[in-house]
Each structure stands twice: as C-alpha cells, then as structure tokens.
Design a protein around this motif. Sequence first.
Motif, mmCIF file in Angstrom:
data_model
loop_
_atom_site.group_PDB
_atom_site.id
_atom_site.type_symbol
_atom_site.label_atom_id
_atom_site.label_comp_id
_atom_site.label_asym_id
_atom_site.label_seq_id
_atom_site.Cartn_x
_atom_site.Cartn_y
_atom_site.Cartn_z
ATOM 1 N N LEU A 220 11.648 24.190 -65.658
ATOM 2 C CA LEU A 220 12.249 23.844 -66.939
ATOM 3 C C LEU A 220 13.760 23.644 -66.806
ATOM 4 C CD1 LEU A 220 10.543 26.145 -69.628
ATOM 5 C CD2 LEU A 220 10.659 23.638 -69.661
ATOM 6 N N MET A 221 14.406 24.511 -66.041
ATOM 7 C CA MET A 221 15.853 24.427 -65.868
ATOM 8 C C MET A 221 16.273 23.143 -65.180
ATOM 9 S SD MET A 221 16.907 28.243 -64.573
ATOM 10 C CE MET A 221 18.511 27.696 -64.012
ATOM 11 N N VAL A 222 15.590 22.801 -64.093
ATOM 12 C CA VAL A 222 16.051 21.738 -63.203
ATOM 13 C C VAL A 222 15.353 20.408 -63.491
ATOM 14 C CG1 VAL A 222 16.357 21.117 -60.763
ATOM 15 C CG2 VAL A 222 16.542 23.496 -61.470
ATOM 16 N N GLY A 223 14.183 20.467 -64.116
ATOM 17 C CA GLY A 223 13.451 19.247 -64.396
ATOM 18 C C GLY A 223 12.538 18.812 -63.271
ATOM 19 N N ARG A 224 12.310 19.682 -62.320
ATOM 20 C CA ARG A 224 11.411 19.397 -61.195
ATOM 21 C C ARG A 224 10.955 20.724 -60.613
ATOM 22 N NH1 ARG A 224 14.142 20.676 -56.589
ATOM 23 N NH2 ARG A 224 16.421 20.668 -56.701
ATOM 24 N N ALA A 225 9.947 20.665 -59.761
ATOM 25 C CA ALA A 225 9.496 21.883 -59.084
ATOM 26 C C ALA A 225 10.568 22.330 -58.095
ATOM 27 C CB ALA A 225 8.189 21.624 -58.354
ATOM 28 N N VAL A 226 10.833 23.629 -58.056
ATOM 29 C CA VAL A 226 11.855 24.188 -57.171
ATOM 30 C C VAL A 226 11.203 25.240 -56.284
ATOM 31 C CG1 VAL A 226 14.011 25.487 -57.064
ATOM 32 C CG2 VAL A 226 13.675 23.797 -58.864
ATOM 33 N N SER A 227 11.509 25.185 -54.997
ATOM 34 C CA SER A 227 11.013 26.209 -54.082
ATOM 35 C C SER A 227 11.948 27.406 -54.127
ATOM 36 C CB SER A 227 10.938 25.655 -52.650
ATOM 37 O OG SER A 227 10.606 26.694 -51.749
ATOM 38 N N LEU A 228 11.411 28.568 -54.472
ATOM 39 C CA LEU A 228 12.220 29.786 -54.541
ATOM 40 C C LEU A 228 12.221 30.528 -53.210
ATOM 41 C CD1 LEU A 228 11.106 31.029 -58.073
ATOM 42 C CD2 LEU A 228 13.108 29.663 -57.465
ATOM 43 N N GLU A 229 11.528 29.988 -52.213
ATOM 44 C CA GLU A 229 11.507 30.567 -50.870
ATOM 45 C C GLU A 229 12.275 29.660 -49.913
ATOM 46 O OE1 GLU A 229 10.082 33.483 -50.199
ATOM 47 O OE2 GLU A 229 9.320 33.731 -52.254
ATOM 48 N N VAL A 230 12.932 30.272 -48.930
ATOM 49 C CA VAL A 230 13.667 29.490 -47.933
ATOM 50 C C VAL A 230 12.671 28.980 -46.894
ATOM 51 C CG1 VAL A 230 15.507 29.496 -46.212
ATOM 52 C CG2 VAL A 230 15.724 30.891 -48.290
ATOM 53 N N ASP A 231 12.639 27.657 -46.717
ATOM 54 C CA ASP A 231 11.712 27.036 -45.774
ATOM 55 C C ASP A 231 12.453 26.747 -44.474
ATOM 56 O OD1 ASP A 231 9.581 25.783 -44.597
ATOM 57 O OD2 ASP A 231 9.895 23.865 -45.624
ATOM 58 N N LYS A 232 12.119 27.464 -43.408
ATOM 59 C CA LYS A 232 12.809 27.251 -42.140
ATOM 60 C C LYS A 232 11.885 27.544 -40.969
ATOM 61 C CE LYS A 232 15.083 31.782 -41.433
ATOM 62 N NZ LYS A 232 14.269 32.659 -42.260
#
Length: 537
Positions: A220-232
Amino acid sequence: MANDHIDITVEPGEVHALLGENGAGKSTLMNQLYGLLQPDEGQIVVNDEPKVFRSPRDAIAAGIGMVHQHFMLVPVFTVAENIALGHEEVRGGPLGWLDRRRSRKDVIETSKRYGLPVDPDALVEDLPVGAQQRVEIVKALTRDVDLLILDEPTAVLTPQETEELLAVMRSLTAMGKSIVFITHKLKEVKAIADRITVVRRGQIVGTATPDTSEDELAALMVGRAVSLEVDKAPAEPGRNVLKIANLVVDDDRGVRAVDGLDLVVRAGEVLGIAGVQGNGQTELVEAVMGLREVRGGTVELDNENLGTMTTKRILRSGVGYIPEDRSHDGVVKEFSVAENLVLDMYDRAPFGNTFKLDAGSVASNAAERIEQFDIRCQSSETPVGTLSGGNQQKVVVAREMSRPLRLFIASQPTRGVDVGSIEFIHNRIVHERDQGTAVLVVSSELDEVVGLADRVAVMYRGRILAIVSPDTPREELGLLMAGITNSKQQAANDAAVQQAANDAADQRAANDAADQRAASDTAVQQAGSDAPEEGTK
C-alpha cells in the motif's frame, strides 16, 4: 501538490498511525494541523468546531501539540528553559522576570504525572537523543494538549528507547489523549496503532488495522510488492581490507569508549556490528574515518595507516561513508541537492577544480543520481534541508555509492527511510559487496544487521565480545548484546577475536620486516656512497 484532498479523522484515546513512503506528504499534512503551514483548501475541525490555525500558538490553544522529526529545542538552554519557551511564567507583572522556580516545578510535576523522567536543570545539548525526545513530549504535555502528533519519533531511537516510547504512548491514550503516529516502521505500527491510514504521493490510498500483514502495508505504501528480506548469495571474501588492532578511543567526555578492539573486514563481505547503542559503535566508526582521535592501536586500509590521514584523504582513498546523523555530518542543509551530491568531489574533475565548479557537470550528475536513487525533490536546485528526512538520506547514499570504493562504511544506513527505499539501499549494499568492496554496517536495527551481514560482530563496552554467524538464534544474540556468554560460545568467540588479532599482528610484523629491509637497503647504499673512490687515499 503535497496533499491532494486528504480526509482523516482521529478519535479520542486512539493511536492513529499515518504510514507512507518518503515525500508522501505526511509531515506537510501534520504541519498544517499544527499551524506551521496553512491549507489552500479544506478545513480542520476540532471537537465539531471548524478552526483556522495561523501559527502553532493557535493549534496549542486548541489542544494540539507536535513533536517534530528534527527536534525544536535550543541546545544551550536547560530542559526547564526549553519547556517554558513561548509561555514563560513571569513574576512582577508583564515587565517582570522569568519565574525559573515555577518553570522547574511545572517540568517536575508533568514528568511525574506522565512517567517521563527528565532533569529540569540539564542542558539539552548534553542529553542523549532519547532524553531530548522526552523533553519534547513533556513540553507538549505542559500545554495540556489533547492530541499529540509524533513525527517519525523512533527514527533516531535505540530499540530500548523505542520500547519505552511505545509504553509512554500506551499510558497517554489510557488517559484519554489522542496520538497521530507518523512512521515508516511496520512492526511499530502493528504493535501500537488502533487504526492505520496510508498516504502515497499526497493521497490516501487505503486504511488498515493492526491485523493487516506487513507485506500488505508495504505494498500500500509503495504501490508495488516489496521484499522485506535481504536477497543475497553467499559471500566470497578475499583479502583483508580493513584491519583494526588494539584500538583505543575516548568519547566526548574523555571516557574510554573503544577499549583495545581488534577487527578485520575482508573484501567481498559484509561485516555487521550489532550492539546496544552507546557501546562504542559511534566512536569506532568516527575513529576509522579520521573524525575522532585514536588514543592507541592502529587502523589500516590495505596496509596503509589511516591514523595519520585527514578525513578528506580517507574518503579519496576509496572509502565511502554514511554517517549515523545525516543532519549533522551527512548534508549541508542550505546547499542544493546537486551541491550535496558532490560534497566530497567538488574540487576534482569533472565537477571542478581548486578555483571553480563546473555547473554543467554538477547538474548532469544530480539529474542522473536523482533518477537512479529516486530522490523526491522539486529540482536539483532545491535546498536539501527542505526535503523529507528519508530523501536527505537518499542524497547521502547516492553520493557515497556513486564512485569506486575499497571500503564502504554504513552507519544506520536506513534510518528514517521507507520500506521501498530500505529495499533499494539494501540491494545496493549487497551489490557493492559483490563488486569486491569490503563493507562495514553498523545498525541499531538487529533485523538489518542479520539480514545484510555475512559475519556479525557483537560489540559490548568498547570491545568485540563475539563474532558469529547471522544464523545465530536471536535469543543468543540478545544475550551477547547484554554481555552474557556461555563457556562454549566464549571459546568460539575468543578464537574468532584472537584470529582477528593474529591477522593484525601478522600484518604489523610484515610491515616491521619491510621497514627493516628498507632501512638495511638504505644503510648499504649509504655505506657505498661513503666509501672512498678507487685510487684515492
């Protein structure tokens, strides 16, 4: 347009969270409610009565108080003087003198009533950030407000101070006070809010409850899906880039803050430093950057001694630096966004030389960085001090991550930044690591340290207490941050810390040997030059 036909209602005795990304218009909305800005359209209604606020004095008279993201305190005044400022108690008539005794009494009574301990005689400049925030809240409550606006109140707080603030908020609502809580931090919203309003680009895009998932709130905040985990991917560490041996540093009061610390950061890895704020992390980073005097020990970058370099030379040796306090150390608020983006390169090509700036290069660099890092500003000539706190942070990150680096030091890299920008900054840090840069991350957010780090160094009372895997259970990390270890852990920790010390000692021995060889070569050359030429007596 900062606010576009926003409707919001705050009920008595509730915590109403206002959630949104950097530059969404949250602070602008609240500044209108507090009388610092006047709306172009619409109205403010308090207790069913329309109000027009021409100044904060009008808002306070209507029962509205505000604690700003950047505190509005006079550093050289005492707590009591700051709280009295604007509605001073005077003895002897209108032209009398300040009643300091009454001011102190008001502070003591208010702090006791609401469970917010503050020292009325302390100078504000001597107080830690958490205590300054308590002063701001007490200041609002002495005005007997019914609605308290808290603008990003936890952005500069430690986890412990954040828990204390949430407890204060609960006690205030239990007394019937209403709170508007502006934040980016989803966990805090879910922990304290009764209702949530989400703002994006000046408009309300949704309302939610604490039961709404973090993923849904972020989207809702950003207008897209956001990954809350760091992908590395797993790190592939290389040579030792930063080597710290037996480092000793004092704090501003002359008290030992870093006490014989050993640490090694390797190319292609992220070393995260975890610890309760105030255990020497700030002094450690400032010593590495040449901002604080080293009392003992050594700091080396690829075998070069940083202890003899200025901060400017350290930066130009290939060190990027995000300071923990962007307002104090990261930006010059009166300068434009474009100028702030070249603060450490302004006198070098292509941006300029000793005598002048190349305005075209500075402007084109700014345009590229603004787009690349999604800096929300009216133009590159906008003074950086007028941007939201999160966008100021993006300016610092953009500047420091836009040149070749050997070492990148990020102290509180996502402080005051929204979830979309956090995702972006984390990805940039991992990308920097994958380019072979040594990365040192210091954060009071344990989730951030664990998510980014390939190794976690726990700092306690000025020393590295343990170096552990980021997979270490949180309970164990919490105990380590409190200075508690068991014997098995201690043996492994001692081995890791000893290895770091051995690496530093080996390097010092190699340097000493090299110095000895150089001295011997010089002596031989000198002996040859002093020998008499053939055929002379």
